[in-house]
Motif scaffolding. Structure first.
Motif, mmCIF file in Angstrom:
data_model
loop_
_atom_site.group_PDB
_atom_site.id
_atom_site.type_symbol
_atom_site.label_atom_id
_atom_site.label_comp_id
_atom_site.label_asym_id
_atom_site.label_seq_id
_atom_site.Cartn_x
_atom_site.Cartn_y
_atom_site.Cartn_z
ATOM 1 N N TYR A 154 14.207 -8.409 9.255
ATOM 2 C CA TYR A 154 12.899 -7.956 9.722
ATOM 3 C C TYR A 154 13.056 -6.574 10.359
ATOM 4 N N SER A 155 12.875 -5.573 9.543
ATOM 5 C CA SER A 155 13.012 -4.190 9.994
ATOM 6 C C SER A 155 12.106 -3.318 9.147
ATOM 7 N N TRP A 156 11.166 -2.614 9.785
ATOM 8 C CA TRP A 156 10.267 -1.748 9.045
ATOM 9 C C TRP A 156 10.993 -0.546 8.453
ATOM 10 N N VAL A 157 12.034 -0.108 9.120
ATOM 11 C CA VAL A 157 12.809 1.031 8.605
ATOM 12 C C VAL A 157 13.496 0.641 7.299
ATOM 13 N N ALA A 158 14.176 -0.517 7.318
ATOM 14 C CA ALA A 158 14.862 -0.993 6.108
ATOM 15 C C ALA A 158 13.869 -1.260 4.989
ATOM 16 N N LEU A 159 12.713 -1.838 5.333
ATOM 17 C CA LEU A 159 11.702 -2.144 4.315
ATOM 18 C C LEU A 159 11.112 -0.870 3.725
ATOM 19 N N ALA A 160 10.886 0.133 4.566
ATOM 20 C CA ALA A 160 10.336 1.407 4.084
ATOM 21 C C ALA A 160 11.310 2.108 3.139
ATOM 22 N N LEU A 161 12.591 2.092 3.503
ATOM 23 C CA LEU A 161 13.603 2.722 2.640
ATOM 24 C C LEU A 161 13.700 1.998 1.299
ATOM 25 N N ALA A 162 13.680 0.661 1.335
ATOM 26 C CA ALA A 162 13.723 -0.118 0.089
ATOM 27 C C ALA A 162 12.480 0.150 -0.743
ATOM 28 N N GLY A 163 11.338 0.289 -0.075
ATOM 29 C CA GLY A 163 10.094 0.564 -0.787
ATOM 30 C C GLY A 163 10.107 1.902 -1.494
ATOM 31 N N LEU A 164 10.644 2.926 -0.832
ATOM 32 C CA LEU A 164 10.715 4.256 -1.448
ATOM 33 C C LEU A 164 11.656 4.249 -2.653
ATOM 34 N N THR A 165 12.797 3.577 -2.502
ATOM 35 C CA THR A 165 13.741 3.480 -3.629
ATOM 36 C C THR A 165 13.117 2.716 -4.786
ATOM 37 N N MET A 166 12.447 1.613 -4.454
ATOM 38 C CA MET A 166 11.783 0.794 -5.469
ATOM 39 C C MET A 166 10.695 1.588 -6.176
ATOM 40 N N ALA A 167 9.908 2.338 -5.418
ATOM 41 C CA ALA A 167 8.825 3.132 -5.998
ATOM 42 C C ALA A 167 9.366 4.175 -6.969
ATOM 43 N N PHE A 168 10.442 4.844 -6.590
ATOM 44 C CA PHE A 168 11.005 5.887 -7.448
ATOM 45 C C PHE A 168 11.587 5.286 -8.726
ATOM 46 N N GLY A 169 12.333 4.183 -8.593
ATOM 47 C CA GLY A 169 12.957 3.562 -9.759
ATOM 48 C C GLY A 169 11.949 2.966 -10.720
ATOM 49 N N HIS A 170 10.956 2.240 -10.205
ATOM 50 C CA HIS A 170 9.938 1.636 -11.060
ATOM 51 C C HIS A 170 9.085 2.700 -11.738
ATOM 52 N N SER A 171 8.721 3.713 -10.987
ATOM 53 C CA SER A 171 7.902 4.788 -11.547
ATOM 54 C C SER A 171 8.625 5.482 -12.691
ATOM 55 N N VAL A 190 -1.439 3.386 -10.426
ATOM 56 C CA VAL A 190 -0.736 2.865 -9.255
ATOM 57 C C VAL A 190 -1.430 3.291 -7.957
ATOM 58 N N LEU A 191 -1.989 4.494 -7.920
ATOM 59 C CA LEU A 191 -2.745 4.901 -6.735
ATOM 60 C C LEU A 191 -3.995 4.033 -6.567
ATOM 61 N N GLY A 192 -4.563 3.582 -7.688
ATOM 62 C CA GLY A 192 -5.668 2.616 -7.610
ATOM 63 C C GLY A 192 -5.211 1.324 -6.963
ATOM 64 N N ARG A 193 -4.003 0.881 -7.311
ATOM 65 C CA ARG A 193 -3.442 -0.307 -6.674
ATOM 66 C C ARG A 193 -3.289 -0.095 -5.164
ATOM 67 N N ALA A 194 -2.849 1.118 -4.773
ATOM 68 C CA ALA A 194 -2.664 1.430 -3.352
ATOM 69 C C ALA A 194 -3.984 1.278 -2.596
ATOM 70 N N LEU A 195 -5.069 1.760 -3.173
ATOM 71 C CA LEU A 195 -6.384 1.621 -2.539
ATOM 72 C C LEU A 195 -6.772 0.151 -2.417
ATOM 73 N N PHE A 196 -6.442 -0.625 -3.444
ATOM 74 C CA PHE A 196 -6.760 -2.054 -3.445
ATOM 75 C C PHE A 196 -6.023 -2.772 -2.319
ATOM 76 N N THR A 253 0.837 -1.202 0.000
ATOM 77 C CA THR A 253 0.000 0.000 0.000
ATOM 78 C C THR A 253 0.871 1.250 0.000
ATOM 79 N N VAL A 254 1.877 1.260 0.867
ATOM 80 C CA VAL A 254 2.793 2.407 0.947
ATOM 81 C C VAL A 254 3.619 2.518 -0.332
ATOM 82 N N LEU A 255 4.100 1.371 -0.828
ATOM 83 C CA LEU A 255 4.895 1.342 -2.057
ATOM 84 C C LEU A 255 4.136 1.961 -3.223
ATOM 85 N N MET A 256 2.881 1.531 -3.405
ATOM 86 C CA MET A 256 2.095 2.013 -4.533
ATOM 87 C C MET A 256 1.709 3.487 -4.380
ATOM 88 N N THR A 257 1.474 3.926 -3.152
ATOM 89 C CA THR A 257 1.173 5.343 -2.935
ATOM 90 C C THR A 257 2.354 6.206 -3.336
#
Length: 403
Positions: free
Chosen positions: A109-126, A354-360, A64-68
């Protein structure tokens, strides 16, 4: 070498436009290598997070956070593509995606590491998808767009056919972390073909989203949201469901082999569907594909064996190609009808989708507060089946029957 091989395989089908196909062959080669890298890790990311200790609800929260973030970055990346051009943007996106691979390889298992990876992934894929759609829509040939989409699908699925089984073997016999290492190396190779030709669009453009009449394009946006949700459900929710509730023993190898075998179907039908689209029968093909897809989603919660997952995967590859190829033909040709607004149109479509995916995914997170994991994911299959019907709202001129 890869670019030369692709040129020889397909040149006779594009002999009227040698220069244009040089650009297309570059995209074909790059997409095949990126698809190989992406498929090496793509379907395994939810399972990888699950084995690290994240719950299914936490995994859906991550998506959800990734897609947003991905949707918001799409608007920013539209400005970047306008500034430096799609090819340079794709090269930059590859470098960012390599960083993402490194982040996942070192994940715990770290939400901080996962959040940082998610933001990087979101920017690169987008950045990649905005740039790729701009590039392909610019160099494709409208009269033969279906055939070119067919070849693109073949190259993409060719990479996808190898990646899952290779990723599954690496994850099982060595360590799941190494699929991200190998994926990063292949992404680096995928950047090489992009150096062969110049930018297809003017750089240093000044664009404004205010120039786009979004209200008149509402059908495009709603149908794009629908096709994005359908695709995301198949590549994220379905593998997670299958791994946790069906393929419990050795899910990496089983999912990898299933994905690779089923993709053969997509390769076999790609060129045929491309010809159907160019014969102005794309909308009929799209409608039949969407109708079959609804029923295919509705039976997924009742699948309980390896052979059942295989049957669903094979059917999905044939069905999804039936509606995705004509849809993207219409989408790319729509860009030609919006002179000077190609980039803002594509960036806004990507953002809405992608924002539609986030809602899903957000819906999935909410559901799991009230029902168990299996029931929650099963409900998402039903929702995805109904949402996919919204693809039929499209009114792309390119899919109108020519008299």
């Amino acid at each position: 070498m890869l670019k030369r091989l692709i040129y020889r395989l397909t040149h006779r089908h594009h002999y009227w436009r040698t220069i244009g196909f040089d650009e297309l062959s570059e995209l074909y080669a790059s997409m095949m290598l990126r698809s190989l890298a992406g498929s090496l890790v793509g379907i395994f990311i939810p399972i990888y997070l699950y084995t690290l200790g994240f719950t299914i609800q936490e995994i859906l929260t991550f998506f959800t956070v990734l897609m947003t973030a991905w949707g918001l970055f799409a608007l920013v990346n539209g400005l970047i593509v306008a500034r430096i051009g799609p090819k340079h943007s794709m090269l930059l996106s590859y470098m960012i995606q390599i960083i993402t691979m490194a982040q996942f390889a070192g994940m715990s298992y770290s939400w901080v590491a996962l959040a940082l990876a998610g933001l990087t992934m979101a920017f690169g894929h987008s950045m990649f998808f905005v740039a790729f759609h701009v590039d392909f829509s610019k160099v494709k040939h409208s009269d033969h767009g279906g055939k070119e989409l067919g070849w693109l699908s073949i190259m993409e699925k060719g990479g996808n056919a190898i990646g899952p089984v290779a990723g599954g073997l690496i994850a099982y016999f060595i360590d799941p972390k190494y699929i991200f290492v190998v994926g990063g190396v292949i992404l680096l190779m995928g950047a090489v073909p992009l150096f062969f030709t110049a930018e297809p669009t003017r750089t240093n453009q000044k664009i404004s989203f205010k120039d786009l009449r979004m209200r008149s394009l509402w059908r495009d946006y709603v149908s794009y949201i629908a096709i994005d949700i359908e695709h995301s459900t198949h590549i994220v929710i379905w593998p997670l469901f299958a791994a946790v509730f069906i393929l419990i023993d050795n899910p990496y190898i089983k999912l990898g082999s299933l994905a690779s075998v089923s993709i053969i179907m997509a390769i076999l039908v790609a060129r045929f569907y491309g010809k159907v689209v160019d014969d102005h029968k794309g909308r009929a093909l799209l409608k039949s594909g969407i109708t079959a897809n609804v029923f295919l989603f509705l039976i997924r919660p009742f699948v309980g064996s390896y052979s059942g997952v295989l049957a669903v995967n094979i059917a999905h590859e044939g069905v999804s190609a039936a509606y995705r190829m004509p849809y993207y033909k219409g989408f790319y040709d729509r860009c030609d009808d919006l002179p000077g607004r190609r980039i803002v149109y594509i960036a806004s479509m990507e953002a809405f989708g992608v924002l539609g995916r986030a809602l899903f995914y957000g819906l999935g997170v909410g559901l799991l507060y009230f029902v168990n994991d299996k029931t929650g994911l099963s409900i998402l299959f039903v929702v995805a089946s109904l949402v996919s019907l919204l693809v039929l709202l499209e009114k792309f001129k390119a899919l109108d029957v020519k008299i």
